[in-house]
Structures are given as structure tokens and as C-alpha cells.
Design an enzyme around this catalytic site. Structure first.
Site, PDB file in Angstrom:
ATOM      1  N   LYS A  99       0.834  -1.205   0.000  1.00 35.27           N
ATOM      2  CA  LYS A  99       0.000   0.000   0.000  1.00 35.27           C
ATOM      3  C   LYS A  99       0.869   1.255   0.000  1.00 35.27           C
ATOM      4  CE  LYS A  99      -3.511  -0.352   2.795  1.00 35.27           C
ATOM      5  NZ  LYS A  99      -4.945  -0.433   2.515  1.00 35.27           N
ATOM      6  N   ARG A 108      -3.469   2.718   8.503  1.00 32.96           N
ATOM      7  CA  ARG A 108      -3.767   1.428   7.861  1.00 32.96           C
ATOM      8  C   ARG A 108      -2.542   0.554   7.871  1.00 32.96           C
ATOM      9  NH1 ARG A 108      -7.899   3.081   3.474  1.00 32.96           N
ATOM     10  NH2 ARG A 108      -7.960   5.295   3.809  1.00 32.96           N
ATOM     11  N   GLY A 150      -6.505 -10.577   6.023  1.00 28.67           N
ATOM     12  CA  GLY A 150      -6.621 -11.116   7.383  1.00 28.67           C
ATOM     13  C   GLY A 150      -6.018 -10.218   8.440  1.00 28.67           C
ATOM     14  N   MET A 177      -5.084  -6.160  10.247  1.00 26.34           N
ATOM     15  CA  MET A 177      -5.849  -5.101  10.897  1.00 26.34           C
ATOM     16  C   MET A 177      -6.622  -4.272   9.880  1.00 26.34           C
ATOM     17  SD  MET A 177      -4.697  -1.876  13.141  1.00 26.34           S
ATOM     18  CE  MET A 177      -4.970  -0.725  11.835  1.00 26.34           C
ATOM     19  N   ARG A 185      -3.654  -1.032  -6.316  1.00 31.94           N
ATOM     20  CA  ARG A 185      -2.885  -2.283  -6.232  1.00 31.94           C
ATOM     21  C   ARG A 185      -3.325  -3.160  -7.382  1.00 31.94           C
ATOM     22  NH1 ARG A 185      -6.041  -4.660  -0.938  1.00 31.94           N
ATOM     23  NH2 ARG A 185      -8.090  -4.556  -1.861  1.00 31.94           N
ATOM     24  N   HIS A 209     -15.973  -8.646   1.600  1.00 32.16           N
ATOM     25  CA  HIS A 209     -14.930  -9.595   2.013  1.00 32.16           C
ATOM     26  C   HIS A 209     -15.155 -10.961   1.377  1.00 32.16           C
ATOM     27  CE1 HIS A 209     -13.145 -12.588   4.773  1.00 32.16           C
ATOM     28  NE2 HIS A 209     -12.151 -11.722   4.797  1.00 32.16           N
ATOM     29  N   SER A 211      11.078 -42.930 -14.521  1.00 35.89           N
ATOM     30  CA  SER A 211      10.006 -42.010 -14.177  1.00 35.89           C
ATOM     31  C   SER A 211      10.010 -41.894 -12.656  1.00 35.89           C
ATOM     32  CB  SER A 211       8.667 -42.544 -14.670  1.00 35.89           C
ATOM     33  OG  SER A 211       7.645 -41.674 -14.257  1.00 35.89           O
ATOM     34  N   CYS A 222       6.027 -38.837 -12.408  1.00 30.52           N
ATOM     35  CA  CYS A 222       4.613 -39.201 -12.492  1.00 30.52           C
ATOM     36  C   CYS A 222       3.928 -39.208 -11.138  1.00 30.52           C
ATOM     37  CB  CYS A 222       4.437 -40.536 -13.196  1.00 30.52           C
ATOM     38  SG  CYS A 222       5.205 -41.890 -12.316  1.00 30.52           S
ATOM     39  N   TYR A 251       9.894 -34.714 -19.200  1.00 26.94           N
ATOM     40  CA  TYR A 251       8.459 -34.452 -19.128  1.00 26.94           C
ATOM     41  C   TYR A 251       7.955 -34.526 -17.699  1.00 26.94           C
ATOM     42  CZ  TYR A 251       7.735 -39.482 -18.539  1.00 26.94           C
ATOM     43  OH  TYR A 251       7.758 -40.762 -18.051  1.00 26.94           O
TER      44      TYR A 251
HETATM   45  C1  PEP Z   1       4.431 -42.765  -7.127  1.00 23.94           C
HETATM   46  O1  PEP Z   1       4.728 -43.517  -6.218  1.00 23.94           O
HETATM   47  O2  PEP Z   1       4.815 -41.599  -7.192  1.00 23.94           O
HETATM   48  C2  PEP Z   1       3.562 -43.212  -8.196  1.00 23.94           C
HETATM   49  C3  PEP Z   1       3.297 -42.433  -9.217  1.00 23.94           C
HETATM   50  O3  PEP Z   1       2.998 -44.429  -8.068  1.00 23.94           O
HETATM   51  P1  PEP Z   1       1.727 -44.718  -7.151  1.00 23.94           P
HETATM   52  O4  PEP Z   1       1.175 -43.406  -6.715  1.00 23.94           O
HETATM   53  O5  PEP Z   1       0.803 -45.490  -7.984  1.00 23.94           O
HETATM   54  O6  PEP Z   1       2.334 -45.498  -6.048  1.00 23.94           O
END
Ligand code: PEP
Ligand code: MG
Length: 889
Positions: free
Chosen positions: A28, A98, A107, A109, A354, A470, A779, A846, A866
Site C-alpha cells: 500500500k 492502515r 486477514g 488489521m 494495487r 470480504h 520415471s 509421475c 516431461y
Molecule cells: C508414485 O509412487 O509416485 C507413483 C506415481 O505411483 P503410485 O502413486 O501409484 O504409487
């Protein structure tokens, strides 16, 4: 000497760059200095730095002499700029106080206005303004606010007293109160304070000022500020600044006004001035929903079919000035601004600007539009949209065909639709949501104390408050659907019941909200999946141009694969084959396989599963049309598949012709104390190779069949889970290769495929060089890697992890956002060792972290190829990956 105070506005605009630095003077303060610097009309004032707050809180001591001296000098600056004196009986200077942290924190004053008034200065104000009613109105407001915010008294005390005063006088609205009415109320307020606190309301303006400064600093450590910080990842050591500014008055009669506005529509992103204002009012009247604000522009008033004149019509000159300020601010900040202004007797004053909060839809539209307008470039547009906010666009809306039982209509405060059980307070919302129930928080209006409940709720409904109330602002920020200002709702907390429109409900009854239209409906209303078009597509295209990492999806049904592809998935990063086994039709064969006494029995069951698996894979390959598909062979703890209830055993016995007792005995033998660390993952393949053999056969057969039908040749990546040693992978790769060889020979066709592994155990990460000698890709299964590195159960830790996050032991839940400094080291090390052994080895992630922006940024740093995320997270991952790539440049 370090300065703890910076002045702004008037003739003493500080030219110290620190006076515009948010980390020093808060958001501010920085923006007030910035606005004054570009020549906008800002009432003069000063800011006490965040550093002083941090010092004050750490030392717990009083204010230093040097701070007191700096404040005195800064006050003198305001006095000379406005030609009034603080505490002067004839011509008193009044100030606002303020809080203002680096980022806006609702959240914290609230504001104290009209500070400097006392029994003497109120007379001076009445004289100098020529308006006794205004002066006494200001004084009663001040006592009310100061008592609430600084002295900690309950604001209801004052509201009730006002209501009684109005009732006694036979008035309906505040505007009917006369000077002597307000004066009488002031006496009552002062008596109230004395009665509650045992001491008189402070009359010394300097005592008032330091009391307010202290309250701002203390508010940094209030419970509600802490909750807000936790929910928004704001560090506790930032501190807040204090802004003290000469008052300007929007309540000096009908040529005065106050308002809040956005330079573009924060709900839709449309390039139209958007806001609310009130004639003859002070700022809190607009935000608190005490009076219903009016529209800013004629167009918005007409669209809403409202009668009271817009500011554009009622105060054309001030409005024109305001419109010019909007344009100037947008050009200066190159960003949509959320501003507060006051008109004092026809003169416009800017009180705040802002970056405006916005819905995801508006964020997208504004980012794309501003590139078109030449305000920002593509890169800025990409960086400007919060990937997590896309969630708002990716969630269901109400099916227009679904029957609706409309109860009332409120303001469309935050888009999206939600159904859930009505709850009437924040604690109940939190409790019931923690039990897995979808809840809608219904309140008269919300306040910062309700934040945890708003967070827990699927949607928020309030009886009072406008689009800038709010509830509206906070819900928009959180991405929760919200309908505000739905008149026609009355809540009876004592009986835990409410009336919505003409109907009675009890807490727990289900209702549905549409935050995009303001509709409130009884019961649950069917929803439809969102479709991504227009601005979304444009931004995604830009993101795709700038990202380096590919984005895949975790999916195992053709329907999910389709959704993921629509969202832009470039392959499957994880197809959890066990999920395919839970199907009602197959579970008997799966159980037969698991409970079989020997290989022969298992093979008999597997023979039943083979055609089912083949059909699954076929369908997935079809949808993925030549994109890479990582199929993980069976992983989970076997107990997940075992029958539990007697009825299930009986049913299975009937289906496969084996006695219940035998089945129960076998199930007992398979029982494990710690299945997550038990007979799962590749350990299943090692002990029962025929399972993996069947799965490999099914997937290669399906791949050959798809290729034979002229479809894009699938690129299967066969993934072995929970590998800890090179040998495990070597043995299982042989099983897969053998199946591939056999199928290719039978089908007279050879397809390209790879066999790789998950890195989800610390040992696998440490031994990545050895494992990469066999595995053709990695992975990172960061769910298990987190579980096993931290020794923290995925399934049991939710109960206490909240406390860990609250206490700052983990910055965030490590199953949601990767523990970069810990688990991240293993990922980095495994990537490095894997690449050394097999240059160019394909690396992905993954675990759930593949859809979390902070974790994605880390993946970019480690240069993974990836990330793989659940279908609805794919767009988030695409944008986050682009942001990560841009951040690294
Ligand atoms: C993991 O363990 O990160 C995974 C992708 O396999 P799962 O969640 O199926 O154990
Ligand atoms: Mg795993």
C-alpha cells in the site's frame, strides 16, 4: 542512518527508492508513493517501514526515540502540506492509519479513520467544515473503529447502540441522524468504552496515533493473520508497514463520495470500468455492505436495471478525472488496478491502488487482451497467470439442461458451481469438510475470522455485501464459487436453521450455488465439464511455444485419456494397470489370481484377465494415436484386492468354485503388517512372473492389433514399479522382452518399445547408474519416493501433517509439493547418475507433484524431459512448465 519512516504526497514526496519498495514500505505504501510520484492526487502521508515492525515484534520493546522523532517530523510534513495541525482545536488534522504488508492481506488489521478527533477537535472540525453533523458523525465512527480495532472491544456493542438510537428516534436509515443525534451517540459510545475497559476513551491524539501504530504491528501476529499467511504461503518474518495519511472526506455532503473500482472487470476481464460508489459516505460503508453501493458507469447501471444514478451521471467531472486516472495507472503499471478513491466536495483523491485480484477467466482475458493492446508481451502474459488459478476454469459448471429449484438470486461474486450441505459457521465447515463432506458455508457476511471455513467449503453464500465485500474478494482469490448479497436469506444460529427465499432449511440440507450467475438452488444440480476455448487456447499456445518439458498425463481409462488429450496431454506418463483390475466384472478373476495356491491356479485366472487387459490397452492406444504410453505393470499391495466381508468371500467362492475356508486361509497367509513396504511392485513380478508376462503379452498384442488396423503405431513404454536393485529390473525386463519377442513373432510385426523403471525408493535413486544400465527410461514416482525418504506414510500422515505445516516444519504438505531440499536431492542425484550411465536417458515424473507448479519448476531445473499429471492438471502443468522455462532464461 537507517530511516524507518518515508513521506509521500504533497511537496515532501520522498525520492528515496526505498520509499517505493514493497519489501520496505509494504504494497500500500509503495503504491501511494508511486501514485504521488506520477502526479496523481494523493493525500499526503507517511509510512513506517516493515523493518520497524519486525524489530518491534522481535524486541517486544517500546518504540525507539529515533522512530518517535521521525514520526513527529513526518507528521509536521502532513500538517504543512494540508495547512492543519494534529490536535489543533480550531483546525485539526485528522489521519487514517492502515496496515500494509508486502502483499495485500485481508486477514490483517482494518483501517482506523478520523484519528485525531476528541471532545475539543470535533468542535474545530465542525467549525472548519461548516458542518456539525459531519463532524459528530466522524467522531462516532472514529470511536467505534478505534475501540474495535485498537482497543479490542466487540463492534456489536456499537452497532447495537446505534440501532437502538435510531429506533428510539424513529429513524430508518443512518442519513436521518442529525448532528445532535450523533453527538448523543458519541456520549453513549464513550460511556460504553469506559464501562467495558474501566478507563476513558483516549483524548490525546498522539496517544491515539501510537495506539493505532502499535495495533497495526501487533495485528501481524494475530491468529487470523497467521491463518491467512499459512493459506497463502506468506513468510512470518515479513512484517507489516503502517500508513498514516491525511484524511479526506467522502461524507461531507452530496458533493462528496467514496468508492472502489477496478480498471477492468475482475470477473470477466472485460475492458470496462467496474466498481461501486456511494455519495456522502466513508470507505468502510462501501466494503462493509452497510449501504447498497451504486454503479460507477451508466452502462453498468442500465445493464443491471438499477435506478440510483451512476457516478458517471451524478458527478460527471469527477468521473472523467477518475477515468483518466484509470488509464494512466494501467499504462504505468501495465496491469489491471484495484483502486480506492474519495471525492471531497467535488475534488478527486486517490487512496489506494494495487494489482487487482481477478477470476481465472478474467486473468486469462486480460493477459491475452493486454498483449493485443501492446501493453505487455507474450512472455509477461504467460508469467502473469497463476497456473493453479486455471483450476477455476477446469471445474464443472451447472448443466443448463438440469432441472433447477431456484430459491433466491444474489450477486455472482466468484464463478463456478458447487453443491453441498449448508453449514452456518466456519468451524463447522472445517469439521464437516475434514470428514469428507461437501459443504456450503452460509453467513450473513464473512469476515477474516471465517477464512478457514471458506477454505474448507466448496462454496460460499452470504446474505449481505457487494461484489467487493470480504466474501466476494476472498472467494475469488481462493477460486471458490461465491454468491454474495443474496437478500432473502435469514439465518437463525440458535436453531441451526435458515430461511432461503420462501423456504425453510436446516443445517446439513443440500443446496447448490452458481457463482457465475448468483443463483441459489435447493438440492444438488447436475454439472457439466468445462470446455477450453478462446483465450485459454491462446495462452496455452503461447505456453507451449515457451516450454521445454513435455506434459503427459496419468490416466488409465479411455475417457480420462480423451479428456487429457483435449487438455493438451502429449502422452501417458503413468497408466496404473491395477486400476483396471477393480472393475466389477474382473475382480473375481483378479482375486482368483491372488488367492491361487500355485502357478497353475494363477495362470488359469490370468488367462481370463488377458483378453480384458488387451481390450483396455487397445482402447488406450487408439485414443493416444501414436503418442507415447507408459504402462506400469502391476504395483499395489495385494491386500487392496482381497475380499474383506464374509459376503465377499461367499460371492467369490461361488464364482470360482473354491471353498470359503480355503479362501480365508489363503487370505490370512497373504496378510501383511505393512503392505506399503510389503509384497508389492516389482516384488510381485519377481515372485509371480506370470502376472507381468500376461500384462506384457496383453499390451504387445494390443499394440500390434492397433498397428495392424492402420492406426498410428503405439509406442509402449513398459514400466516396472518399486525397483530397488539392478537385478530386479534385469529379471523383469527379460520377462517383458520375452513376451514382446513371442508376440511380434506371432503377429509378424515388430514395434518399437522401451522398458524402464520408476525411481521411487531411495536405494533406486542412489543406484540409478547401475539401474540405468538396464532401464531405458526413468520415471520419478515421487509419491512413494516421498513416503520412503521421509518415512512418512502416504495413507496415514494427513492426520498430523497439517500441524507440521502449521509449525513450519514443512513449508507445504510434501505429498502435494515436492520436498525439494530433501527428496529433491535424490531426484537430482538419480538424474545425474542415470544420465552418466545412459546418456540421454528419458526422465519424467509421475508422482502427484507432476501437477504442482513449484515442483514443476524444480523438474525444469533438473531438466527432466516431461512431467505427468492427472488430466485436469494438464493445462496447469503446461503453463507452469512454460513459466519455469521462462524463469530459467
Ligand atoms: C508414485 O509412487 O509416485 C507413483 C506415481 O505411483 P503410485 O502413486 O501409484 O504409487
Ligand atoms: Mg508408487
Amino acid at each position: 542512518m537507517t530511516s524507518y519512516v518515508f513521506t509521500f504526497g504533497g511537496s515532501a514526496q520522498s525520492d528515496d527508492p526505498r520509499s517505493r519498495d514493497k519489501t520496505v514500505v509494504g504494497g500500500k505504501g509503495a503504491n501511494l508513493a508511486e501514485m504521488a510520484g506520477i502526479g496523481l492526487p494523493v493525500p499526503p502521508g507517511f509510512t513506517i517501514t516493515t523493518e520497524e515492525c519486525v524489530r518491534y515484534l522481535a524486541e517486544g520493546s517500546d518504540f525507539s526515540d529515533s522512530l518517535r522523532a521521525e514520526v513527529a517530523a513526518a507528521l509536521a510534513h502532513i500538517e504543512s502540506a494540508v495547512g492543519k495541525a494534529f490536535g489543533d482545536h480550531a483546525n485539526p488534522l485528522l489521519v487514517s492509519v492502515r496496515s500494509g504488508a508486502r502483499v495485500s492481506m485481508p486477514g490483517m488489521m482494518d483501517t482506523v479513520l478520523n484519528l485525531g478527533l476528541n471532545d475539543r477537535t470535533v468542535e474545530g472540525l465542525a467549525q472548519s467544515a461548516g458542518d456539525a453533523r459531519f463532524a459528530w458523525d466522524s467522531y462516532r465512527r472514529f470511536i467505534h473503529m478505534y475501540s474495535d480495532v485498537v482497543l479490542g472491544l466487540d463492534h456489536h456493542l456499537f452497532e447495537d447502540a446505534l440501532e437502538i438510537a435510531k429506533e428510539d428516534a424513529g429513524y430508518y436509515a443512518d442519513v436521518e441522524m442529525q448532528a445532535e443525534d450523533w453527538q448523543a451517540l458519541v456520549s453513549e459510545y464513550k460511556a460504553l468504552v469506559e464501562q467495558e475497559l474501566g478507563q476513558a476513551f483516549p483524548q490525546d491524539p498522539h496517544e491515539q496515533l501510537w495506539g493505532a501504530i502499535r495495533a497495526v504491528f501487533d495485528s501481524w501476529d494475530s491468529d487470523r493473520a497467521k491463518v491467512y499467511r499459512r493459506l497463502n504461503d506468506i513468510p512470518g518474518d515479513w512484517g507489516t508497514a503502517v500508513n498514516v495519511q491525511a484524511m479526506v472526506f467522502g461524507n461531507m455532503g452530496d458533493t462528496s463520495a467514496t468508492g472502489v473500482a477496478f480498471t477492468r472487470d475482475p470477473a470477466t476481464g472485460e475492458r470496462a470500468y467496474y466498481g461501486e460508489w456511494l455519495i456522502n459516505a466513508q470507505g468502510e460503508d462501501v466494503v462493509a455492505g452497510i449501504r447498497t453501493p451504486q454503479y460507477l458507469t451508466r452502462q453498468s447501471r442500465e445493464r443491471a436495471g438499477a435506478k440510483p444514478l451512476s457516478m458517471e451521471e451524478a458527478m460527471p467531472e469527477a468521473f472523467a478525472e477518475l477515468a483518466a486516472v484509470f488509464d494512466l495507472l494501467e499504462k504505468h503499471y501495465r496491469e489491471m488496478q484495484d483502486i480506492e478513491f474519495t471525492v471531497e466536495r467535488g475534488k478527486l483523491w486517490m487512496l489506494q491502488t494495487r494489482t487487482g485480484k481477478r477470476t481465472a477467466k478474467a486473468a486469462l482475458k486480460m493477459a491475452v487482451d493486454m498483449v493485443g493492446e501492446g501493453l505487455i508481451d507474450e512472455r509477461t502474459a504467460i508469467l502473469r497467470v497463476d497456473p493453479m488459478a486455471l483450476d477455476q476454469l477446469l471445474h464443472p459448471t451447472l448443466d443448463p439442461e438440469a432441472p433447477r429449484d431456484l430459491l433466491v438470486k444474489g450477486l455472482p461474486a466468484s464463478p463456478g458451481a458447487a453443491s453441498g450441505a449448508v453449514v452456518l459457521d466456519a468451524d463447522t465447515a472445517e469439521k464437516r469438510a475434514a470428514m469428507g463432506e461437501a459443504v456450503i458455508l452460509v453467513r450473513v457476511e464473512t469476515s477474516p475470522e471465517d477464512i478457514h471455513g471458506m477454505h474448507a467449503a466448496k462454496g460460499i453464500l452470504t446474505a449481505r455485501g457487494g461484489m467487493t465485500s470480504h466474501a466476494a474478494v476472498v472467494a475469488r482469490g481462493m477460486g471458490r464459487p461465491c454468491v454474495s448479497g443474496a437478500a432473502g436469506i435469514s439465518i437463525d444460529i440458535a436453531s441451526r436453521s435458515l430461511r432461503i427465499g420462501a423456504r425453510d432449511f436446516r443445517e446439513g440440507d443440500v443446496i447448490t450455488l452458481d457463482g457465475s450467475t448468483g443463483d441459489v438452488m435447493a438440492g444438488e444440480v447436475r454439472t457439466i465439464e468445462p470446455e477450453l476455448v478462446g483465450d485459454f487456447g491462446t495462452l496455452m499456445e503461447w505456453a507451449d511455444r515457451h516450454r521445454r518439458m513435455k506434459v503427459r498425463t496419468n490416466a488409465e481409462t479411455p475417457a480420462d485419456c480423451r479428456v487429457a488429450r483435449q487438455f493438451g496431454a502429449e502422452g501417458i506418463g503413468l497408466c496404473r494397470t491395477e486400476h483396471m483390475f477393480f472393475d466389477d466384472k474382473r475382480i473375481a478373476a483378479v482375486r482368483q489370481m491372488i488367492l491361487a495356491e500355485d502357478e497353475k491356479g494363477r495362470r488359469a485366472a490370468l488367462a481370463k484377465l488377458l483378453p480384458e487387459q488387451r481390450a483396455d490397452f487397445h482402447a488406450i492406444f487408439d485414443v493416444m494415436a501414436g503418442l507415447p504410453v507408459t504402462i506400469r505393470l502391476l504395483d499395489p499391495p495385494l491386500h487392496e484386492f482381497l475380499p474383506h466381508a464374509d459376503a465377499e468371500f461367499e460371492e467369490l467362492s461361488e464364482a470360482i468354485g473354491i471353498g470359503v475356508d480355503t479362501l480365508k486361509r489363503r487370505a490370512g497367509e497373504l496378510y501383511e503388517f505393512n503392505p506399503m513396504l510389503g509384497h508389492r511392485g516389482c516384488r510381485l513380478g519377481i515372485t509371480f512372473p506370470e502376472i507381468y508376462e500376461m500384462q506384457a503379452r496383453a499390451l504387445f498384442e494390443a499394440a500390434c492389433d492397433v498397428a495392424a488396423q492402420g492406426g498410428e503405431a503405439p509406442v509402449p513404454e513398459v514400466m516396472i514399479p518399486l525397483v530397488a536393485t539392478r537385478k530386479e529390473l534385469e529379471l523383469l525386463k527379460a520377462v517383458v522382452d520375452k513376451a514382446a519377442g513371442e508376440v511380434f513373432a506371432e503377429k509378424g510385426r515388430t514395434l518399437h518399445y522401451q522398458v524402464g523403471t520408476m525411481i521411487e525408493l531411495p536405494r533406486a535413486a542412489l543406484m540409478a547408474d547401475k539401474i540405468a544400465e538396464v532401464g531405458e527410461f526413468f520415471s520419478f514416482g515421487t509419491n512413494d519416493l516421498t513416503q520412503t525418504t521421509l518415512g512418512l506414510s502416504r495413507d496415514d500422515s494427513a492426520k498430523f501433517l497439517g500441524v507440521y505445516v502449521e509449525k513450519g516444519i514443512f513449508p507445504r504438505d510434501p505429498f502435494v509439493s515436492l520436498d525439494i531440499e530433501g527428496v529433491g536431492q535424490l531426484v537430482e542425484l538419480a538424474a545425474e547418475r542415470g544420465r552418466k550411465a545412459r546418456p540421454g536417458i528419458k526422465l519424467g515424473i509421475c508422482g502427484e507433484h507432476g501437477g504442482d507448479p513449484a515442483s514443476i519448476a524444480f523438474c525444469e531445473k533438473v531438466a527432466l524431459d516431461y512431467v505427468s499429471a492427472s488430466p485436469f492438471r494438464v493445462p496447469i502443468a503446461r503453463l507452469a512448465a512454460a513459466q519455469a522455462a521462462l524463469a530459467g532464461k
